[in-house]
Design an enzyme around this catalytic site. Structure first.
Site, PDB file in Angstrom:
ATOM      1  CD  GLU A  23      -1.497  -2.092   2.219  1.00 21.89           C
ATOM      2  OE1 GLU A  23      -0.288  -2.389   2.227  1.00 21.89           O
ATOM      3  OE2 GLU A  23      -2.342  -2.680   2.897  1.00 21.89           O
ATOM      4  CG  ASP A  96      -1.524  -3.239   5.837  1.00 23.02           C
ATOM      5  OD1 ASP A  96      -0.338  -3.560   5.619  1.00 23.02           O
ATOM      6  OD2 ASP A  96      -1.872  -2.093   6.173  1.00 23.02           O
ATOM      7  CG  ASP A  98      -6.955  -5.175   7.358  1.00 23.86           C
ATOM      8  OD1 ASP A  98      -6.774  -5.032   6.119  1.00 23.86           O
ATOM      9  OD2 ASP A  98      -6.842  -4.237   8.163  1.00 23.86           O
ATOM     10  CD  GLU A 100     -11.488  -1.752   3.871  1.00 28.69           C
ATOM     11  OE1 GLU A 100     -11.317  -1.277   2.733  1.00 28.69           O
ATOM     12  OE2 GLU A 100     -12.616  -2.073   4.305  1.00 28.69           O
ATOM     13  CE1 TYR A 321      -2.176  -3.653   9.215  1.00 25.08           C
ATOM     14  CE2 TYR A 321      -3.937  -5.133   9.873  1.00 25.08           C
ATOM     15  CZ  TYR A 321      -3.488  -4.055   9.138  1.00 25.08           C
ATOM     16  OH  TYR A 321      -4.374  -3.377   8.335  1.00 25.08           O
ATOM     17  NE  ARG A 323      -6.193   0.140  10.299  1.00 27.01           N
ATOM     18  CZ  ARG A 323      -5.312   0.441   9.367  1.00 27.01           C
ATOM     19  NH1 ARG A 323      -4.733  -0.515   8.661  1.00 27.01           N
ATOM     20  NH2 ARG A 323      -4.987   1.698   9.138  1.00 27.01           N
ATOM     21  CG  HIS A 367      -5.283 -10.090  12.760  1.00 26.27           C
ATOM     22  ND1 HIS A 367      -4.406  -9.888  11.730  1.00 26.27           N
ATOM     23  CD2 HIS A 367      -6.496  -9.694  12.308  1.00 26.27           C
ATOM     24  CE1 HIS A 367      -5.063  -9.398  10.684  1.00 26.27           C
ATOM     25  NE2 HIS A 367      -6.339  -9.272  11.010  1.00 26.27           N
TER      26      HIS A 367
END
Ligand SMILES: [Zn+2]
Ligand SMILES: [Zn+2]
Length: 690
Positions: A23, A96, A98, A100, A321, A323, A367
Site C-alpha cells: 500500500e 495488509d 485484513d 481492506e 500489525y 489493527r 491476527h
C-alpha cells in the site's frame, strides 16, 4: 537529479523478475530491503478501485452487483503498476492482512490478470525478514471470503449513506451525510449529553475521623500515632448521609462514643499483568497516558509497523500489525520475551510457564496482539531513530508486551475496623511487597506509605478521636465521552471493529457533528439535529444492536458462515421500506432549524440558526419574506491589530474553525478561540491530533 533517479530505477527493472505490490512507500522500502534486487516493490497508495463517488453504483436488480471504477487521481498509479507487471514472472500482492488489504489485492488482481505472469497473494503479520520470507515461501490465492466481507461492508455503507443523506440535505442543509456506524457513534454522544443535561446533583456527606493511638511513638519507629479512618457503617449497614442536619446529629453522637479497635485483617493481594495490546486498548491507553487522539495513535502505529530507518540496519518494522482484536502471541515471540525477562530481571520475574490470555469472543484469531517485532528491541536501543511521539508509543507497546509475560505483583493489604457505638469506621491501606510485572509496566504502582504509617493496633484497644471531619459531596453527572471511553463503549457494544474506531471519531468531527472540547467529545447543535432526524425516521439504522448484528454478519461472511449477497438482501428489503416511509413522512415536515433568543433587527421576528456552505449562520425566521441573515459572532474580538472585526464560526472539510467578520480583508483563522486557549490553562490539556 531526476535523470539520475530514472537511471537507477531502470537498472533495477532490468534485474527484477518479480513485482510486489504493497500500500505505501514506507512499507515498500522495508520489504524491498528484505527481498533484494530480484523483486521490484511498488506502492498502490491504498485503494485504487472503489464504488464511484458520483452515483450509488450498486445494481439492485442484479444481486447488488457493484459498479467499480478507478478512483479519482489513481489512474496514474494503476497504469504504472500495469506497465511494471508486463515483463515480470510473477506478481505478489502484499497489502495488509485484513479485509481492506485483501480487497486491495483482489481489485489489483482483476486489473493485472490476463498477462503471462502468475499472481499470488502473500500475507504477513509483521514486516520482518523471517515473517516476510516465510510468506513468500507460501504464497496463496486471494481470500474471497475476506474480499466478500469487505464488499458487503462497502455496499452496506454506500446504500445507507447515499439513501439517507439526500433527505438530510432537504430538511437541514446540503452536504450533510449519514453513515451506518458513524451515526450510531453520534447518537451515543448525543444521548450522553442529554443525560448530563437532565442530571440533578444529589447531596451526600462523608465523615472522616482522625484517631490517635495512646502512649506515643517509641523512638526508632516509622509510624505516626495519628491516623485517618472513614465512617462506613451504621448498625452493620452501609451508611448514607443525605444532608447537613443528619451529619451534625451523627457528629454529635460520635463525640459521646468510645473508639475501640475491632477486627484487624492483613491479606495478600495479587495484581495481574495486563494482556498485550489490541487496537482498542492501545487507543485507550495512548489517549489516557499520552494524550493522543485515536487517529494519531493509529498513524504513529502504522509508521512503526511499516518500517523505521534504524541506521545501518536499514528500514525495519518495529511492531506487529496494529489493527487487531486478538491477544494471541506467536510461539517465537513468547520464547523471545521470556528469555529477555530471564536475562534482564532474573528467574523471580519469569513465571514457570507463559502467561495465557484469552481474546474476546468476536476476535479474529488469525491476527496477533500488537507487540514489538523480533528481535525485541528495547526502547532505549531504538530511541535515537524515532521521533518523540513514535518513541512514546513504542515504549508503551514494548512495556505492555514484556510485562504481560512477567509474574504478578504482590500487595499486603491491611484493614482495621474501629467501632464507635453503632458506628463503624475503617482504616487501612496497601503496600507493594513485590513489584513483579510492575517493574517494567511501571505506571500504577500504588503508594506503600499509607500502610507503613498506620500504628500497630490490637483488637479491643481504645483510640482517641482528635478530630471528626464531615464533608459535603454531590453526585456527579456521567462524564462526557473521550476518544478512550468512546472506543471502549463501541467495542463493548460490538459496534465497529479495530480498523474503524479511529476513522469513526475522525469522521464525526470533520462532519461537524461532534466537537472536541479539551479532552471530551461534545455534540454540536448540528449533530443533535441530524441525530434527532435520524432517530425519528430511521430508528432501526441507528440502533446499537442492529449495528452490532451487522458487524457480526460481516464477520460471518469472512468465516464463510453466511453468503454476502444474502446478508445484503436481508438488510435491504426492510431498509427500502423504511426509506420509502421516511421519505413520505419527511416530505411534510418543515426544514429543521434551531431557535434562538435573538430578534431580527429588520422585522422583529426571532432569528433561527441555519446551516450554509460556510457553516452556521443566523437567519430570520420570516424567511423568505425577510431575507435578513448574519454570521454567528462569538463576542471575541479579532486579535489582528487594527482589524476591529469579530471572530465567527466557520466550517471546513476538517471541521470547525474561527474566522474574522472582515474576511476576505482579514484572513485570521484559529482552531480555538483565543480566549478559550488561555482559559484552558494547566487543567485544560488539549488532545494531540494528527
Ligand atoms: Zn426579519
Ligand atoms: Zn480580523
Amino acid at each position: 537529479m531526476p535523470a539520475k533517479k530514472k537511471a537507477t530505477s531502470k537498472a533495477v527493472r532490468s534485474v527484477a523478475k518479480y513485482l510486489v505490490i504493497v500500500e505505501s512507500p514506507a512499507k515498500s522500502k522495508t520489504i524491498n530491503k528484505i527481498l533484494g534486487k530480484k523483486y521490484k516493490v511498488l506502492a498502490s497508495m491504498g485503494h485504487i478501485i472503489d464504488l464511484p463517488a458520483s452515483k450509488m453504483g450498486v445494481d439492485f436488480e442484479h444481486d447488488f452487483k457493484p459498479e467499480y471504477a478507478v478512483m479519482k487521481g489513481r489512474k496514474k498509479y494503476l497504469n504504472d503498476l500495469i506497465k511494471e507487471a508486463r515483463d515480470k514472472e510473477a506478481i505478489y500482492l502484499a497489502a495488509d492482512p485484513d479485509r481492506e488489504g485483501e480487497a486491495i489485492c483482489w481489485h489489483l488482481k482483476n486489473q493485472l490478470e490476463g498477462g503471462k505472469s502468475a499472481i499470488y497473494r502473500v500475507s504477513f503479520e509483521e514486516i520482518t525478514e523471517k515473517a516476510v520470507k516465510e510468506a513468500f515461501e507460501h504464497p496463496g490465492p486471494v481470500n474471497m471470503n475476506k474480499v466478500n466481507a469487505q464488499q458487503a461492508r462497502r455496499i452496506l455503507d454506500r446504500i445507507v449513506g447515499y439513501s439517507i443523506s439526500p433527505l438530510l440535505w432537504k430538511k437541514i442543509t446540503r452536504g450533510l451525510s449519514a453513515g451506518r456506524v458513524q451515526s450510531v457513534a453520534v447518537k451515543l454522544i448525543v444521548e450522553r449529553e442529554e443525560e448530563i443535561r437532565k442530571f440533578k446533583p444529589r447531596e451526600y456527606w462523608s465523615v472522616e475521623a482522625v484517631l490517635k493511638k495512646r502512649g506515643g511513638v517509641p523512638p526508632g519507629e516509622e509510624w505516626t500515632d495519628t491516623f485517618g479512618a472513614r465512617l462506613m457503617k451504621y448498625k452493620g449497614e452501609k451508611i448514607h448521609i443525605p444532608d447537613k442536619e443528619s451529619v451534625e446529629k451523627i457528629v454529635g453522637r460520635l463525640k459521646e462514643e468510645k473508639f475501640i479497635v475491632g477486627d484487624i485483617s492483613r491479606k495478600e493481594r495479587k495484581s495481574h499483568p495486563r494482556a498485550p495490546y489490541i487496537t482498542s486498548v492501545l487507543q485507550q491507553d495512548a489517549f489516557n497516558k499520552l494524550n493522543f487522539s485515536a487517529a494519531k495513535t493509529m498513524r504513529i502505529a502504522q509508521s512503526l509497523y511499516e518500517g523505521v530507518e534504524l541506521g545501518e540496519e536499514g528500514s525495519v518494522g518495529l511492531i506487529t500489525y496494529m489493527r487487531t482484536d486478538s491477544v494471541r502471541t506467536s510461539d517465537d515471540a513468547l520464547r523471545d520475551v521470556r528469555q529477555h525477562i530471564l536475562e534482564k530481571y532474573g528467574e523471580k520475574y519469569c513465571p514457570p510457564k507463559p502467561v495465557p490470555y484469552r481474546s474476546r469472543k468476536r476476535a479474529q484469531e488469525a491476527h496477533e496482539a500488537i507487540r514489538p517485532t523480533l528481535p525485541l528491541r528495547p526502547p532505549e536501543v531504538v530511541a535515537r531513530y524515532l521521533g518523540p511521539d513514535e518513541l512514546k508509543l513504542y515504549e508503551l507497546i514494548w512495556k505492555r508486551f514484556v510485562s504481560s509475560q512477567m509474574v504478578n505483583a504482590l500487595y499486603s493489604v491491611l484493614a482495621v475496623n474501629i467501632d464507635a457505638g453503632d458506628y463503624r469506621f475503617r482504616a487501612g491501606g496497601g503496600q507493594l511487597v513485590f513489584d513483579g510485572f510492575l517493574r517494567v509496566y511501571g505506571a500504577g504502582v500504588e503508594s506503600g506509605e499509607e500502610i507503613a504509617r498506620i500504628p500497630p493496633l490490637e483488637s479491643g484497644e481504645e483510640v482517641d478521636p482528635v478530630e471528626i471531619i464531615p464533608e459535603q459531596h454531590f453526585t456527579k453527572p456521567p462524564p462526557r465521552y473521550t476518544d478512550a471511553s468512546l472506543v471502549k463503549v463501541l467495542e463493548e457494544k460490538g459496534i465497529g471493529r479495530p480498523s474503524t474506531y479511529a476513522p469513526i471519531i475522525r469522521t464525526i468531527i470533520s462532519r461537524n457533528y461532534i466537537k472536541r472540547v479539551a479532552r471530551t467529545l461534545e455534540p454540536t447543535d448540528l449533530g443533535e439535529l441530524v441525530n434527532k432526524v435520524l432517530v425519528e425516521n430511521f430508528p432501526g439504522i441507528v440502533d446499537n444492536e442492529f449495528t452490532a448484528r451487522m458487524e457480526d454478519e460481516l464477520d460471518g461472511i469472512e468465516d464463510a458462515k453466511v453468503e454476502w449477497v444474502a446478508v445484503l438482501k436481508d438488510f435491504y428489503d426492510p431498509f427500502s421500506k423504511t426509506l420509502e416511509e421516511a421519505k413520505e413522512r419527511m416530505s411534510s415536515i418543515k426544514r429543521q432549524v434551531i431557535e434562538t433568543d435573538e430578534i431580527c433587527e429588520k422585522c422583529g421576528r426571532p432569528m433561527v440558526i441555519k446551516w450554509g456552505r460556510h457553516g452556521r449562520f443566523l437567519s430570520c425566521s420570516g424567511f423568505p419574506a425577510c431575507k435578513n441573515a448574519r454570521p454567528i459572532t462569538t463576542g471575541v474580538k479579532c486579535p489582528v491589530e487594527g482589524c476591529g472585526g469579530e471572530l465567527v464560526e466557520r466550517k471546513s472539510a476538517r471541521g470547525m474553525f474561527y474566522g474574522c467578520t472582515n474576511y476576505p480583508k482579514c484572513t485570521y483563522t484559529a482552531r480555538k478561540l483565543p480566549r478559550e486557549s488561555e482559559d484552558a490553562g494547566e487543567g485544560g490539556t488539549q488532545v494531540e491530533e494528527e
